[in-house]
Structures are given as structure tokens and as C-alpha cells.
Design an enzyme around this catalytic site. Sequence first.
Site, PDB file in Angstrom:
ATOM      1  CG  HIS A 256      -2.205   0.899   0.755  1.00 46.86           C
ATOM      2  ND1 HIS A 256      -3.126   0.323   0.396  1.00 46.86           N
ATOM      3  CD2 HIS A 256      -2.415   2.066   1.343  1.00 46.86           C
ATOM      4  CE1 HIS A 256      -4.165   1.564   0.415  1.00 46.86           C
ATOM      5  NE2 HIS A 256      -3.544   2.710   0.787  1.00 46.86           N
TER       6      HIS A 256
ATOM      7  CG  ASP B  31      -2.269   6.181  -0.406  1.00 45.79           C
ATOM      8  OD1 ASP B  31      -2.801   5.819  -1.085  1.00 45.79           O
ATOM      9  OD2 ASP B  31      -2.387   5.806   0.844  1.00 45.79           O
TER      10      ASP B  31
ATOM     11  CD  GLU C  39      -7.111   3.123   0.941  1.00 49.47           C
ATOM     12  OE1 GLU C  39      -6.944   2.787   1.988  1.00 49.47           O
ATOM     13  OE2 GLU C  39      -6.299   3.918   0.092  1.00 49.47           O
TER      14      GLU C  39
ATOM     15  CG  HIS D 285     -10.776   4.952   1.960  1.00 52.31           C
ATOM     16  ND1 HIS D 285     -10.884   6.208   2.083  1.00 52.31           N
ATOM     17  CD2 HIS D 285      -9.723   4.506   2.446  1.00 52.31           C
ATOM     18  CE1 HIS D 285      -9.590   6.928   2.962  1.00 52.31           C
ATOM     19  NE2 HIS D 285      -8.927   5.629   2.906  1.00 52.31           N
TER      20      HIS D 285
ATOM     21  CG  HIS E   8     -10.015   1.377   5.369  1.00 56.81           C
ATOM     22  ND1 HIS E   8      -9.828   2.487   6.141  1.00 56.81           N
ATOM     23  CD2 HIS E   8      -8.815   1.498   4.449  1.00 56.81           C
ATOM     24  CE1 HIS E   8      -8.860   3.260   5.643  1.00 56.81           C
ATOM     25  NE2 HIS E   8      -7.983   2.657   5.047  1.00 56.81           N
TER      26      HIS E   8
ATOM     27  CG  HIS F 229      -3.616  -0.340   4.350  1.00 62.59           C
ATOM     28  ND1 HIS F 229      -4.410  -1.029   3.158  1.00 62.59           N
ATOM     29  CD2 HIS F 229      -4.321   0.695   4.527  1.00 62.59           C
ATOM     30  CE1 HIS F 229      -5.501  -0.044   3.114  1.00 62.59           C
ATOM     31  NE2 HIS F 229      -5.282   0.861   3.942  1.00 62.59           N
TER      32      HIS F 229
ATOM     33  CG  ASP G  52      -1.352   4.319   4.574  1.00 63.08           C
ATOM     34  OD1 ASP G  52      -1.808   4.408   3.344  1.00 63.08           O
ATOM     35  OD2 ASP G  52      -2.301   4.214   5.539  1.00 63.08           O
TER      36      ASP G  52
END
Length: 431
Positions: A40, A42, A155, A182, A233, A254, A327
Amino acid sequence: MRLVSWLFACGLPLLVRSDADDYLKQATALMEESPLLDTHIDLPQIIRSLHRKPLDAVRLLNVTFPGHVDIPRMREGRLGGAFWTVWAPCPDVAGGDPGEDFLAPTNHLRDALEMVDIIQAMIAQHPEHLQYARSSADVWRAFRNGRIASLIGMEGTHMLGNSLGALRVFAQLGVRYLTLTHTCHSAFASATAWRAGSAEPLETVHEGNGLSELGVELVKELNRVGILVDLSHTSTETMRQAINVSVAPVVWTHAGARAVWDHPRNVPDDILELIGDGEGQKDGVVQSVFFPHFIGQYPGVNVSHIVDHMEHIASKIGRSRVGIASDFDGMYITVDGLEDASKYPNIVAELLFRGWTADEVRGAMGGNLMRIMDKVDAVSEQLKGRLPSSAIWEKRSDLPSTAWGGGGVDMYWPPEVKTAVKKMVQYHDEL
């Protein structure tokens, strides 16, 4: 004393420094022979956030780039592969509320497609460093070519426009995992009970605050097209139901352990008990996140606290079912010792220091995840003959598309279609 405590304490004895260096050397050696896969990152959203024309920024990745990740730091940290994240924020961050029935138009699907485009441009513009991958064989091929295997994760199902057809298109574009939510609910599934960055609870949706009927179909379709079911999530009930519905292994791309740090984003022990090889269990892997909020009391959290989560998860489901997920570029604070993509060797060194064998560490670095990817691919191959799901979101009112024929005398439809639609509309009016 933990290795990270040695690394960050003041006035270290020479012998202790030497021992820490030895573990880091061992870590580096392992990372040069086996890929570390981070599930993960971003970075695409940083590119989109900083530039009016995001594709113009892609070429800059080979120099110092704002945030946690760029090519020089990934190389320094000996990253073997990354899942670049397709993401658009939920309405509480950037507006675009789809409403309680998830039917109001938003830009989420457009934004998701543009994020895929950014990822494709990243790989295309830096072929000496990045190589597209979808399978474990692709990962190894890229690694042996001296490149960072580049995979695509998505995600949140709020970006699907309530459509399984959209999901199938993303599968064709190379998306390898889909996080079922999410920080917001969707037409498919219920998210964690608490709004991100807030003590405000989310209102309950769907029966039992889990999957909708369409969400059940989504999980089956993910199995069919070979996309990993990601339960990060999601609400606990979404996790439980998805594990039950899926015939393929599941993942948390994650997350941490709730027993170590009581945060709703982390996986509780009663859910971990559903993962394994026993009767009623499903195979899977939990990739441990670096975001301090999910790890422990901040400030003060460091690499060793992340490994605490990994070891707790391993105590419940085995060391063959844990992995690593930073993350990076999706968090505003970091743990000590993992401040950016150059620091991956520190977590590998901590595992070695705690007595994990070389094979166990190789598994945590990426081998465990690739085993799960292979099993998901095998299930997809078995389901190859199954037709795509025809399910639609039950609250949609645009199907059948009785308004698509145009107006006036020059209709788009052939006469017999116009007649059939007219009868349909009259029939519905009579109801």
C-alpha cells in the site's frame, strides 16, 4: 532490548552499534535476493494533489519528490515491489456525497480511472526502474531484471459507481486487489464503525452493518476475475461475511492487530481465528501497516511496535500469513525508523533480531503474499467458465434504459424496440 531501541538510543556502546549494523547487513542481503513487497503506497495521489497536469509530474519521480516515496529512496530502501494505490477520497474529505442510497452522481469513477492512468504513466516513463506486474511470476521477473515490480491496488468500492461492470473493467486494467470500503460505506459494504480522524460513529448501513446483497455478488465476482478481496477499513461484520462468502483467500493490505492497539481499523482476534487451514477457516495474509495511529501511542512509536503487531498476528495465524504495508504518502506522521521509503531495511533487521529465520523473513517480505496471490489466481482459473454476475444495485432506477431512445419523431430505437419500450412504460405506469 529491541534493535530499534538500540538504533535510536543516545550514547550507544560500540558493541551494540556493531550488532545493529550486523542485523542491517543481514537484512540488506536478504532484500537483494528476495523481493520486499509493500502492498500500500499512495504515491499516485501525491502526484495528483501537487500538479494541475499530473502526468507532467511523473517524470520528476527520479529525483527528490515531496512525501515519503520517490525512485531514489525506493532504490536506497531496496524495495522489490509496490502496489500503487488507486484512490479517491470519501465525501467527508472532498465532498461528492452519493446520498443515503448511493445514487447521487460523483466524480469517484472518473478519478479512479485517472489514477490508473497515472500509475500506467509512472511505469511507462521509468522503465529502467519500474516494471508492470500482476502475478507472482511477474514480480520475480521484475525483481530479477533489477526493477521494482509495480502492481495496482484499489482502495474503496465507492469508486465503482455501484457497478459490477466497472469492476470488470478495472480487472482488465490490471487492478490486483480491491479494498471493500475506505472510510465510507458503499452500496457494496459497510466500513469501520468510526469516521476517519474523528470520534463520530458512522451510521449503520446494510443488514447487520456488513455486506449488501450486491456486496455478496461483488466478492464472488472478485474471486472469478482474480482480484484479491481486501478487508482493510471494513467493519468487523463485513470482514466476517466476506471471509465466509469468498472461495479464495482474503487479505488485509494495510492493518494492525486490535489486541495490540485497540483501534477499529485493526483486525480483532475473533476475526483472525477465521484465518487458517482448518475447518471453517479461510487462508489469508495480514500486511502490517506503518501508520502510527494504528500502531500505538504517538509520539514514541517505532519499528519495534510494528513488529509487535506482526508477531501477535503470527501468534494467531502463523508467520506464513504476515506481511508489510507502509501506507507511505497516505499518512501525515510516521513511526521512528520508517520515515520514508529508504528505511525498509530497518523492519527486516528487527525481524531478524527477534529470531525470525531467513525463510520466515522472506515470507514476511513478500513470499507469503505471493503464495496468496497464486491461490487467488488458481481459484480464478477454476471459475473461468462461470458467467459474469448480472447483479445490479437494487436501488438503481436507470435500468432498463427506457429514456435512451431520444425524443421527437426521429428516435434512436428501431420501431419494434420503441413499441416494446412503450408497452413496458405503460405497464409500469399501471402499477
